[in-house]
Write a protein that holds these residues in place. Sequence first.
Motif, PDB file in Angstrom:
ATOM      1  N   LEU A 196      74.152  76.404  50.434  1.00  0.00           N
ATOM      2  CA  LEU A 196      74.371  76.916  51.785  1.00  0.00           C
ATOM      3  C   LEU A 196      73.040  77.215  52.456  1.00  0.00           C
ATOM      4  CD1 LEU A 196      76.951  79.418  53.095  1.00  0.00           C
ATOM      5  CD2 LEU A 196      74.554  80.059  53.289  1.00  0.00           C
ATOM      6  N   PHE A 197      72.917  76.811  53.722  1.00  0.00           N
ATOM      7  CA  PHE A 197      71.733  77.092  54.523  1.00  0.00           C
ATOM      8  C   PHE A 197      72.163  77.787  55.812  1.00  0.00           C
ATOM      9  CE2 PHE A 197      70.521  73.436  51.985  1.00  0.00           C
ATOM     10  CZ  PHE A 197      69.227  73.734  51.580  1.00  0.00           C
ATOM     11  N   ILE A 198      71.357  78.756  56.261  1.00  0.00           N
ATOM     12  CA  ILE A 198      71.567  79.406  57.555  1.00  0.00           C
ATOM     13  C   ILE A 198      70.300  79.190  58.382  1.00  0.00           C
ATOM     14  CG2 ILE A 198      72.025  81.564  58.760  1.00  0.00           C
ATOM     15  CD1 ILE A 198      73.462  82.579  56.300  1.00  0.00           C
ATOM     16  N   LEU A 199      70.483  78.655  59.608  1.00  0.00           N
ATOM     17  CA  LEU A 199      69.349  78.311  60.461  1.00  0.00           C
ATOM     18  C   LEU A 199      69.372  79.135  61.741  1.00  0.00           C
ATOM     19  CD1 LEU A 199      69.636  74.399  60.302  1.00  0.00           C
ATOM     20  CD2 LEU A 199      68.666  75.938  58.590  1.00  0.00           C
ATOM     21  N   ASP A 200      68.179  79.397  62.297  1.00  0.00           N
ATOM     22  CA  ASP A 200      68.111  80.067  63.591  1.00  0.00           C
ATOM     23  C   ASP A 200      68.074  79.029  64.710  1.00  0.00           C
ATOM     24  OD1 ASP A 200      65.555  79.037  63.647  1.00  0.00           O
ATOM     25  OD2 ASP A 200      64.530  80.951  63.411  1.00  0.00           O
ATOM     26  N   SER A 201      67.773  79.461  65.925  1.00  0.00           N
ATOM     27  CA  SER A 201      67.813  78.564  67.074  1.00  0.00           C
ATOM     28  C   SER A 201      66.728  77.495  67.035  1.00  0.00           C
ATOM     29  CB  SER A 201      67.680  79.369  68.372  1.00  0.00           C
ATOM     30  OG  SER A 201      66.456  80.088  68.378  1.00  0.00           O
ATOM     31  N   GLN A 202      65.690  77.702  66.227  1.00  0.00           N
ATOM     32  CA  GLN A 202      64.609  76.722  66.105  1.00  0.00           C
ATOM     33  C   GLN A 202      64.771  75.832  64.874  1.00  0.00           C
ATOM     34  OE1 GLN A 202      62.411  76.546  68.626  1.00  0.00           O
ATOM     35  NE2 GLN A 202      63.610  78.207  69.550  1.00  0.00           N
ATOM     36  N   GLU A 203      65.950  75.865  64.260  1.00  0.00           N
ATOM     37  CA  GLU A 203      66.234  75.120  63.031  1.00  0.00           C
ATOM     38  C   GLU A 203      65.327  75.558  61.875  1.00  0.00           C
ATOM     39  OE1 GLU A 203      66.280  72.357  65.985  1.00  0.00           O
ATOM     40  OE2 GLU A 203      67.839  73.877  66.055  1.00  0.00           O
ATOM     41  N   THR A 204      64.944  76.832  61.920  1.00  0.00           N
ATOM     42  CA  THR A 204      64.188  77.421  60.815  1.00  0.00           C
ATOM     43  C   THR A 204      65.168  78.022  59.813  1.00  0.00           C
ATOM     44  OG1 THR A 204      62.318  77.921  62.261  1.00  0.00           O
ATOM     45  CG2 THR A 204      62.453  79.140  60.192  1.00  0.00           C
ATOM     46  N   ILE A 205      64.899  77.842  58.544  1.00  0.00           N
ATOM     47  CA  ILE A 205      65.779  78.376  57.503  1.00  0.00           C
ATOM     48  C   ILE A 205      65.560  79.879  57.390  1.00  0.00           C
ATOM     49  CG2 ILE A 205      66.385  78.312  55.053  1.00  0.00           C
ATOM     50  CD1 ILE A 205      65.353  75.433  54.997  1.00  0.00           C
ATOM     51  N   VAL A 206      66.578  80.675  57.725  1.00  0.00           N
ATOM     52  CA  VAL A 206      66.482  82.124  57.573  1.00  0.00           C
ATOM     53  C   VAL A 206      67.140  82.583  56.281  1.00  0.00           C
ATOM     54  CG1 VAL A 206      66.330  82.558  60.041  1.00  0.00           C
ATOM     55  CG2 VAL A 206      68.581  82.457  58.973  1.00  0.00           C
ATOM     56  N   PHE A 207      67.967  81.730  55.712  1.00  0.00           N
ATOM     57  CA  PHE A 207      68.573  82.077  54.422  1.00  0.00           C
ATOM     58  C   PHE A 207      69.028  80.800  53.718  1.00  0.00           C
ATOM     59  CE2 PHE A 207      72.180  83.037  51.668  1.00  0.00           C
ATOM     60  CZ  PHE A 207      71.660  84.057  50.889  1.00  0.00           C
ATOM     61  N   ALA A 208      68.733  80.713  52.446  1.00  0.00           N
ATOM     62  CA  ALA A 208      69.241  79.633  51.588  1.00  0.00           C
ATOM     63  C   ALA A 208      69.665  80.281  50.279  1.00  0.00           C
ATOM     64  CB  ALA A 208      68.151  78.583  51.346  1.00  0.00           C
ATOM     65  N   ASN A 209      70.887  80.023  49.847  1.00  0.00           N
ATOM     66  CA  ASN A 209      71.361  80.690  48.636  1.00  0.00           C
ATOM     67  C   ASN A 209      70.786  80.043  47.371  1.00  0.00           C
ATOM     68  OD1 ASN A 209      72.815  78.331  48.457  1.00  0.00           O
ATOM     69  ND2 ASN A 209      74.836  79.300  48.349  1.00  0.00           N
ATOM     70  N   LYS A 210      71.085  80.640  46.250  1.00  0.00           N
ATOM     71  CA  LYS A 210      70.535  80.169  44.979  1.00  0.00           C
ATOM     72  C   LYS A 210      70.978  78.740  44.668  1.00  0.00           C
ATOM     73  CE  LYS A 210      70.457  84.806  42.954  1.00  0.00           C
ATOM     74  NZ  LYS A 210      71.036  85.702  41.917  1.00  0.00           N
ATOM     75  N   GLN A 211      72.232  78.437  45.022  1.00  0.00           N
ATOM     76  CA  GLN A 211      72.744  77.096  44.737  1.00  0.00           C
ATOM     77  C   GLN A 211      71.984  76.031  45.530  1.00  0.00           C
ATOM     78  OE1 GLN A 211      74.602  79.804  45.203  1.00  0.00           O
ATOM     79  NE2 GLN A 211      75.305  79.970  43.089  1.00  0.00           N
TER      80      GLN A 211
END
Length: 517
Positions: free
Chosen positions: A150-165
């Motif tokens: 799982l990846f979570i991106l902000d408005s600039q397509e920057t990764i703000v969170f990526a889980n361990k998997q």
Amino acid sequence: MAKKSDYLSRAKKQYVRRLLITLLVSNVILISLWYVLSTTLHEHWLSNLKAEYALILLGAAIIISLIGAFILANNLITPLRAIWELIIRMTPSSNVAAPNIDSLRVGRELVANLYTQILQLNNSLSAKLKSESTATLSRDFIANNLPLPLFILDSQETIVFANKQAAEYIGLGQTEMNGKNFYMIMDMSFPSDNTFESWLKQVKASSATANTSWERVRLNVLDNHPTLMFDLAAFYNRDNPEHYETILVLFDHTKQYSQDDQAVSFVALSVHELRTPLTLLRGYIEALEDEMDTSNPEMQDFMQKMSATAQQLTSFVNNILNVARIDNDQLYLKLHEENWGDILVSAVNDINLRAKVRGITIEVNIAPDLPTVGVDRLSIYEVINNLLDNAIKYSADSKLIKVNAHLSQEGLVETSIQDFGLGINPSIMQNLFTKFYRDHRNRSQIGGTGLGLYLSKAIISAHGGNIWVSSELGKGSIFSFTVVPYAQLADEIKNSDNKEVIRGTHGWIKNHSLYRR
């Protein structure tokens, strides 16, 4: 409930009253002392003790002022000390006893009101902090325990969170990914030009929320060899309060999709050996047709079916080989000036035999004065063949197929192939041009490989055109595509050494310009 300003006014009045009483008492004491001294002492003695009398009054005034100041200070500090004790008592490690507000003589209502306000504020802040802490704990717990990358991106397509998997899946640490641009981390390729990047640009411009998914996405390593294959799901929310705009979830299918690709390569290697005997077989069939006794209708019917089957087998072989070439970036087209009407009529004539076996008539309507087009005759012939073959297979009880060619408003030569058969379910329209995709509702009744439309789209895209479909269940489908007039290729031909345009057909589209060739 009284206003806070009312409690403050009451406290002010109480302080003024006590100050006034203190001053009055001190003045009364001084005046009384002066009176006693002036009336009880004799005049001659008083005249001798003027200095002592003054000192006595001065000392009395000082003592009275000190007592008055102590009383006033105690009255002022008592409410403030009560508020301080109440605030200190709210800290977790405090052992301060709770003050008795009812015992206050001054500012009791003000202190009680302030205490209520502070208590409500403390409870509100505690609840908010607890809620935020719970939300963060819940998010981290769910995300890190989700058995999917799982990846979570902000408005600039920057990764703000990526889980361990996600970190384990692509072989990077979580800290290495957080704060990095998503496209720098994920070098993805898609089986069509409907990529994640193009979708995200579109929804950012037109939608507040959106979600979609892709099948058969490739993740490439630095040496450009695909290593992982997965399905991708995306959710976009522009107004997320934490500015987490895009959530991506990966569903790994590397084993399954790799087996499919290996199967294509293996089948391509196998069917390559069929080309020579198949060519001989078609030659023998044609020779037999020439020598056959036309007075025997049953034999004629057998030969027609044999010839139609041989043509269908030839199309199958060509599709398999060309798909393998596309996947390996080895299929190149040479665009030459061609008469579109001649190509279309020739392709229809070649497949007419298969249509007649099914009792289907192909009606051709070509607009006059069409410009010549820049096409690779063999590959564009294969596109027409695939679309007509699909129209024949999905015509059901309908006995008519219409082929129309005209000049579009954009100045392109547009061709449509219409059948009046089964139609296509709207839910599967977006997957039609995906490799190996076939409608599960009729795949057991109607044969096919799921490669024809995928191959056709790749070839049309390499020609600089577009291909699309419109359909209605039970009423049939219309597959349309465009090719570019030869005159529009003038600049490309001018810059070519051998006066021909060579294009490559790439089955996998890079997701971001950073990775594009």
